[in-house]
Scaffold this motif. Structure first.
Motif, PDB file in Angstrom:
ATOM      1  N   GLU A  29       0.838  -1.207   0.000  1.00 43.83           N
ATOM      2  CA  GLU A  29       0.000   0.000   0.000  1.00 43.83           C
ATOM      3  C   GLU A  29       0.869   1.252   0.000  1.00 43.83           C
ATOM      4  OE1 GLU A  29      -3.937  -1.701   2.322  1.00 43.83           O
ATOM      5  OE2 GLU A  29      -2.292  -0.857   3.508  1.00 43.83           O
ATOM      6  N   MET A  36      -2.479   5.524  -6.360  1.00 45.80           N
ATOM      7  CA  MET A  36      -3.900   5.311  -6.034  1.00 45.80           C
ATOM      8  C   MET A  36      -4.683   6.585  -6.317  1.00 45.80           C
ATOM      9  SD  MET A  36      -3.901   3.473  -2.332  1.00 45.80           S
ATOM     10  CE  MET A  36      -3.095   1.946  -1.999  1.00 45.80           C
ATOM     11  N   ASP A  37      -5.937   6.405  -6.708  1.00 43.51           N
ATOM     12  CA  ASP A  37      -6.784   7.586  -6.838  1.00 43.51           C
ATOM     13  C   ASP A  37      -7.342   7.943  -5.457  1.00 43.51           C
ATOM     14  OD1 ASP A  37      -9.096   6.003  -6.335  1.00 43.51           O
ATOM     15  OD2 ASP A  37      -9.454   5.705  -8.468  1.00 43.51           O
ATOM     16  N   GLU A  40      -9.601   5.343  -3.678  1.00 49.67           N
ATOM     17  CA  GLU A  40      -8.886   4.178  -3.156  1.00 49.67           C
ATOM     18  C   GLU A  40      -8.095   4.541  -1.898  1.00 49.67           C
ATOM     19  OE1 GLU A  40      -6.079   0.522  -4.752  1.00 49.67           O
ATOM     20  OE2 GLU A  40      -6.286   2.292  -6.010  1.00 49.67           O
ATOM     21  N   ARG A  41      -7.473   5.705  -1.891  1.00 54.53           N
ATOM     22  CA  ARG A  41      -6.747   6.147  -0.691  1.00 54.53           C
ATOM     23  C   ARG A  41      -7.688   6.272   0.496  1.00 54.53           C
ATOM     24  NH1 ARG A  41      -2.887  11.016  -2.945  1.00 54.53           N
ATOM     25  NH2 ARG A  41      -1.580   9.684  -4.246  1.00 54.53           N
ATOM     26  N   ALA A  43     -10.513   4.790   0.949  1.00 54.15           N
ATOM     27  CA  ALA A  43     -10.986   3.461   1.352  1.00 54.15           C
ATOM     28  C   ALA A  43      -9.952   2.779   2.245  1.00 54.15           C
ATOM     29  CB  ALA A  43     -11.280   2.611   0.120  1.00 54.15           C
ATOM     30  N   VAL A  44      -8.687   2.881   1.875  1.00 55.89           N
ATOM     31  CA  VAL A  44      -7.628   2.297   2.701  1.00 55.89           C
ATOM     32  C   VAL A  44      -7.577   3.010   4.047  1.00 55.89           C
ATOM     33  CG1 VAL A  44      -5.126   1.963   2.950  1.00 55.89           C
ATOM     34  CG2 VAL A  44      -6.238   1.468   0.768  1.00 55.89           C
TER      35      VAL A  44
END
Length: 69
Positions: A29, A36-37, A40-41, A43-44
């Motif tokens: 990660e 990452m868009d 996605e960032r 979400a992580v």
């Protein structure tokens, strides 16, 4: 650090969990974070508090704050 990253500049990986002690991300990660868009960032980042709690990892800043209480 930017709000677009959970990094707190404590970049050490826990050998038991393979998670960063500072932010809770995995090495893969961290390595692809800049690719990452935003969705996605985020979400992580939403997973990190539970991930850190499950691994019993406390970011150093939080550990230092609890010593003064």
């Amino acid at each position: 650090m930017s709000k677009d990253t959970p990094c707190i500049a404590v970049c050490m990986i826990d050998p038991k969990t393979s998670l960063c002690f500072g932010c809770g991300r995995t090495l893969p990660e961290i390595a692809r974070w800049h690719r990452m868009d935003t969705a996605e960032r985020r979400a992580v980042m939403a997973l990190l508090p539970a991930r850190m709690a499950e691994a019993n990892l406390v970011p150093p800043a939080a550990a230092d704050a609890s010593k003064t209480d």
